[in-house]
Design an enzyme around this catalytic site. Structure first.
Site, PDB file in Angstrom:
ATOM      1  N   GLY A  34       0.665  -1.212   0.037  1.00 55.16           N
ATOM      2  CA  GLY A  34      -0.164   0.139  -0.022  1.00 55.16           C
ATOM      3  C   GLY A  34       0.754   1.403  -0.025  1.00 55.16           C
ATOM      4  O   GLY A  34       0.516   2.332   0.767  1.00 55.16           O
ATOM      5  N   TYR A  69     -15.376  -3.712   9.000  1.00 51.62           N
ATOM      6  CA  TYR A  69     -13.918  -3.156   8.985  1.00 51.62           C
ATOM      7  C   TYR A  69     -13.316  -3.730  10.181  1.00 51.62           C
ATOM      8  O   TYR A  69     -12.245  -4.275  10.053  1.00 51.62           O
ATOM      9  CB  TYR A  69     -13.940  -1.672   8.792  1.00 51.62           C
ATOM     10  CG  TYR A  69     -12.276  -1.214   8.467  1.00 51.62           C
ATOM     11  CD1 TYR A  69     -11.753  -1.253   7.550  1.00 51.62           C
ATOM     12  CD2 TYR A  69     -11.814  -0.603   9.651  1.00 51.62           C
ATOM     13  CE1 TYR A  69     -10.409  -0.799   7.237  1.00 51.62           C
ATOM     14  CE2 TYR A  69     -10.623   0.170   9.587  1.00 51.62           C
ATOM     15  CZ  TYR A  69      -9.758  -0.212   8.313  1.00 51.62           C
ATOM     16  OH  TYR A  69      -8.560   0.486   8.135  1.00 51.62           O
ATOM     17  N   GLY A 127       1.418   4.659   3.763  1.00 55.87           N
ATOM     18  CA  GLY A 127       2.543   3.993   2.657  1.00 55.87           C
ATOM     19  C   GLY A 127       3.425   4.786   2.294  1.00 55.87           C
ATOM     20  O   GLY A 127       4.650   4.738   2.239  1.00 55.87           O
ATOM     21  N   GLY A 170      -0.710   5.010  -0.625  1.00 53.08           N
ATOM     22  CA  GLY A 170      -1.579   5.279   0.303  1.00 53.08           C
ATOM     23  C   GLY A 170      -1.002   6.484   1.231  1.00 53.08           C
ATOM     24  O   GLY A 170       0.290   6.680   1.271  1.00 53.08           O
ATOM     25  N   MET A 171      -1.953   7.080   1.881  1.00 53.92           N
ATOM     26  CA  MET A 171      -1.337   8.000   2.914  1.00 53.92           C
ATOM     27  C   MET A 171      -0.376   7.646   3.771  1.00 53.92           C
ATOM     28  O   MET A 171       0.832   8.100   3.692  1.00 53.92           O
ATOM     29  CB  MET A 171      -2.419   8.591   3.699  1.00 53.92           C
ATOM     30  CG  MET A 171      -2.041   9.573   4.630  1.00 53.92           C
ATOM     31  SD  MET A 171      -3.222  10.382   5.350  1.00 53.92           S
ATOM     32  CE  MET A 171      -4.457   9.187   6.551  1.00 53.92           C
TER      33      MET A 171
END
Ligand code: GDP
Length: 331
Positions: A26, A151, A32, A29-30
């Site tokens: 990831g 989640y 990662g 992403g933010m």
């Protein structure tokens, strides 16, 4: 003594990431990308396959890729993520994707001999009503918040999987539990993002349009602990570097704000000086979820970026990204 009592920042500095084959799932992403940024000066051998090269949901592809590339360290960040609205709307997608991804990555890490793995969970794994601040021992002691149950159950399964490989096979797999993250690379989708990104975008748009009102979801009374994403990246690197005997670490800043207070700080960072109004048709979610981060603090880690500084940096990133075609496509 449960843990080494050195300051982990010192230990992390001396830990030889250099040359170690380090896989960040990831990485676009933010979180990662914050991890990738944090490695910029260390000569680490980062493994960052693109989504086209490696689909984490595909079991065969993950096994083949890990077999071929043989990472030694894994930061398992890649997951389907979203705020309260996205989680309420797409529970099946969240549960399916996250169970598949983490199962593939964690099993492959075990099978192909990864020496250490740090898995990112979420504060929604804790019971909806529980003693505050929430210690790691509160896991699975009560019912979850309904809006984000799918989640949360996916993330609890990930924590348990790391624990199980640790227990049965002695693997060095650990999990971190962050609060609400924000910062560069956030998802500013008007419905799907988390609270800071959602309010930040609406405040910016309200300012540009000369509106008098900034609409904030819920009634403003829930409290949230927020953490600048680079602080979590720093904590994860520290945990990767230090030998630890615990397998679960809360990583928070140690205090929370009401959504109303958070909205005021965001409005201030953006220069919006109108009124804050509340859309009570949107869910409040959990009323309070402040993490007890004393376990990681005994290792010496502390967050470096306060909310005021972090929100300003986040807004600067938002403005810079508005100029790029990539951001235009994600709006
Ligand atoms: P949560 O911490 O898992 O509940 O996830 P969020 O980051 O989505 O935060 C949700 C909390 O922020 C709820 O109390 C919402 O009512 C409140 N909130 C206020 N405005 C917004 C917004 O624009 N987006 C989101 N996601 N939440 C908002």
């Amino acid at each position: 003594m449960r843990e080494m009592r050195k300051t982990i920042s010192t230990t992390a500095d001396s830990f030889a990431f250099a040359g170690k084959r380090t896989w960040i799932t990831g990485h676009r992403g933010m979180l990662g990308s914050a991890l990738v940024r944090s490695f910029s000066n260390e000569g680490a051998s980062l493994l960052l396959p693109s989504r086209d090269e490696l689909d984490l949901v595909n079991q065969r592809a993950v096994y083949d890729w890990v077999d071929k590339n043989r990472p030694e360290l894994v930061f398992h960040v890649g997951a389907k993520v979203g705020g309260i609205y996205a989680n309420t709307s797409y529970p099946a997608d969240f549960l399916h994707s996250n169970l598949m991804i983490q199962s593939n990555v964690i099993f492959a890490a075990y099978h192909f001999g990864v020496s250490k793995l740090v898995f990112v969970a979420s504060n929604c794994v804790y019971p909806a009503i529980t003693a505050q601040p929430i210690s790691e021992d509160a896991l699975m002691t009560g019912p979850l918040e309904d809006n984000i149950r799918s989640y949360a159950i996916g993330k609890i399964a990930g924590i348990e999987m790391c624990r199980a490989y640790r227990k049965q096979y002695g693997r060095n797999f650990i999990s971190v539990i962050p609060p609400n993250l924000y910062g560069p690379g956030d998802n500013y989708h008007p419905q799907h993002g988390h609270v800071v990104a959602g309010i930040l975008r609406r405040a910016h748009e309200a300012k540009l349009a000369g509106k008098k009102d900034l609409v904030v979801w819920g009634d403003g009374t829930p409290r949230r602990e927020v953490l600048y994403v680079d602080d979590l990246a720093d904590a994860m690197k520290c945990l990767m570097a230090v030998p630890v005997t615990d397998d679960l670490f809360n990583v928070g800043c140690g205090h929370d704000l009401s959504i109303a207070e958070l909205a005021s700080l965001i409005a201030e960072a953006i220069g919006f000086d109108g009124r804050i109004v509340y859309d009570k048709s949107k869910p409040n979610g959990t009323m309070k979820k402040l993490l007890d981060s004393s376990r990681i603090q005994t290792l010496g880690w502390r967050p470096k970026i306060d909310e005021k500084t972090g929100l300003q940096k986040a807004y600067n990133d938002f403005l810079a990204r508005l100029e790029t075609p990539e951001f235009g496509g994600r709006l």
